[in-house]
Design an enzyme around this catalytic site. Structure first.
Site, short mmCIF file in Angstrom:
data_model
loop_
_atom_site.label_atom_id
_atom_site.label_comp_id
_atom_site.label_asym_id
_atom_site.label_seq_id
_atom_site.Cartn_x
_atom_site.Cartn_y
_atom_site.Cartn_z
N ALA A 61 50.20 46.82 38.63
CA ALA A 61 50.71 48.18 38.43
C ALA A 61 50.61 48.50 36.94
CB ALA A 61 52.16 48.28 38.91
N GLU A 62 49.42 48.98 36.53
CA GLU A 62 49.18 49.18 35.10
C GLU A 62 50.14 50.18 34.47
OE1 GLU A 62 45.71 47.21 36.79
OE2 GLU A 62 46.81 49.01 37.38
N GLN A 84 43.21 44.04 32.94
CA GLN A 84 42.27 43.03 33.46
C GLN A 84 40.80 43.43 33.27
OE1 GLN A 84 42.38 41.81 37.78
NE2 GLN A 84 43.58 40.14 36.83
N ASP A 86 38.23 47.09 32.12
CA ASP A 86 38.26 48.41 31.49
C ASP A 86 38.61 49.54 32.45
OD1 ASP A 86 35.75 48.09 32.83
OD2 ASP A 86 34.81 47.58 30.92
N GLY A 87 38.01 49.54 33.64
CA GLY A 87 38.25 50.63 34.59
C GLY A 87 39.65 50.64 35.16
N PHE A 88 40.41 49.55 34.97
CA PHE A 88 41.77 49.48 35.50
C PHE A 88 42.79 50.15 34.57
CE2 PHE A 88 40.87 45.21 37.87
CZ PHE A 88 39.85 45.84 38.56
N HIS A 131 34.58 47.76 36.76
CA HIS A 131 34.63 46.51 36.00
C HIS A 131 33.70 46.54 34.79
CE1 HIS A 131 36.39 45.38 39.83
NE2 HIS A 131 36.80 44.23 39.31
#
Length: 326
Positions: A61-62, A84, A86-88, A131
């Site tokens: 849960a960023e 974790q 970049d796209g997250f 990712h």
């Protein structure tokens, strides 16, 4: 002077360990960073050595991770968050840009938020969607955030410590394709301050400028150009916000030409901003327009096409030839 050779990833690990040794208020947060040591093993063994109260495995849960870190920073801690991939980071984008970036200003400077958000970014690892991205421009565009990106193990070791010591939020962009590249790390003293650009190769004909993983590609292009009789100077930007323009402008006043290369999309990018500033501040020193080489303005493609999307030495050398042709 104490010099060791280690991979970029181990240099980051050593830098985090040193920061945690130096300050008990430094704690790490992120998905799978504890027992697993992170997907890239950047935090390997740190939970074992510092305990679960200082190296926290969080839920997936960023937004919640960043929000919790803001509260911890208000309470006097120095959280270091790992995103974790970049796209997250985008689920946390609201917390970062509307809360973290603005709270110090909202409190008229009376509140400090010493939070570091580590983001592995960029391509060259053959990963799937979300990712492999280069979102640095979003954060460099946001007042209240500092944004940096090391390109060598030595910079990784020192810059992570400097970022943690900063009383302002720092977005720490880690070029994931460099994690396994080894280099010398001087454990006795940093080379330059956190927000400094640095000339990493001397030259006289064209200035090549970039950040993160692209610095290695620029050095490769400079070596190939040298074999053909063209001398390229290479500048590693290192800090994307604020940008240290001194070494860049000094180099351009010497060479009269500049090419900026980046993995990110070209439209409204870090390269765009630096190119515009150079045109404003060194216009009469330029013998040719500032040229840019970047990823194309399309979503990051599947792994089989990343070699087409990402700038390589050939695309950089083509820009060098165009610059010299003016």
């Amino acid at each position: 002077m104490t010099i060791e050779t280690m991979p970029f990833s181990k240099a980051l690990n050593a830098g985090l360990r040193k920061a945690m040794d130096d300050d008990a208020k430094v704690l790490l947060m992120g998905e799978d960073i504890g027992k697993l040591g992170g997907v890239f093993r950047i935090t390997e063994h740190l939970q074992r050595d510092f305990g679960e109260q200082r190296v926290l495995d969080t839920p997936l849960a960023e937004s919640g991770i960043v929000g919790t870190a803001i509260g911890l920073a208000m309470a006097g801690f120095r959280p270091v968050i790992e995103i974790q991939f970049d796209g997250f980071v985008f689920p946390a984008f609201d917390q970062i840009t509307t809360q973290l970036a603005k709270l110090t200003n909202r409190h008229e400077g009376l509140l400090s938020l010493p939070i570091v958000i580590r983001i592995p970014y960029g391509g060259h690892i053959g990963a799937v969607e979300h990712h492999q991205e280069s979102p640095e421009a979003y954060f460099a565009h946001t007042p209240g955030l500092r944004v940096v990106s090391p390109s060598t193990p030595n910079d990784a070791y020192w810059m992570i410590q400097d970022a943690i010591r900063s009383n302002d939020p720092v977005i720490f962009m880690e070029p994931k394709s460099r994690y396994w590249i080894k280099g010398e790390v001087d454990l006795s003293a940093p080379a330059v301050p956190l927000h400094s650009s640095r000339v990493v190769r001397q030259g006289t004909d064209v200035t090549l400028v970039g950040h993160g993983a692209m610095v290695a590609t620029l050095l490769q292009a400079a070596a190939l150009a040298d074999a053909e009789g063209t001398s390229c100077e290479v500048v590693d930007v290192r800090s994307l916000s604020p940008v240290d323009y001194g070494p860049i402008l000094d180099s351009i006043r010497k060479t009269g030409r500049m090419v900026y290369a980046q993995e990110a999309h070209g439209f409204v990018s870090v390269g765009s901003e630096i190119a515009a500033t150079v045109m404003e501040q060194a216009f009469y020193a330029l013998e040719a327009p500032v040229l840019r080489v970047s990823g194309f303005d399309v979503p990051f493609p599947p792994a089989k096409l990343e070699g087409v999307f990402l700038p390589d030495a050939d695309r950089i050398l083509e820009a060098v030839d165009r610059s010299l042709a003016y």
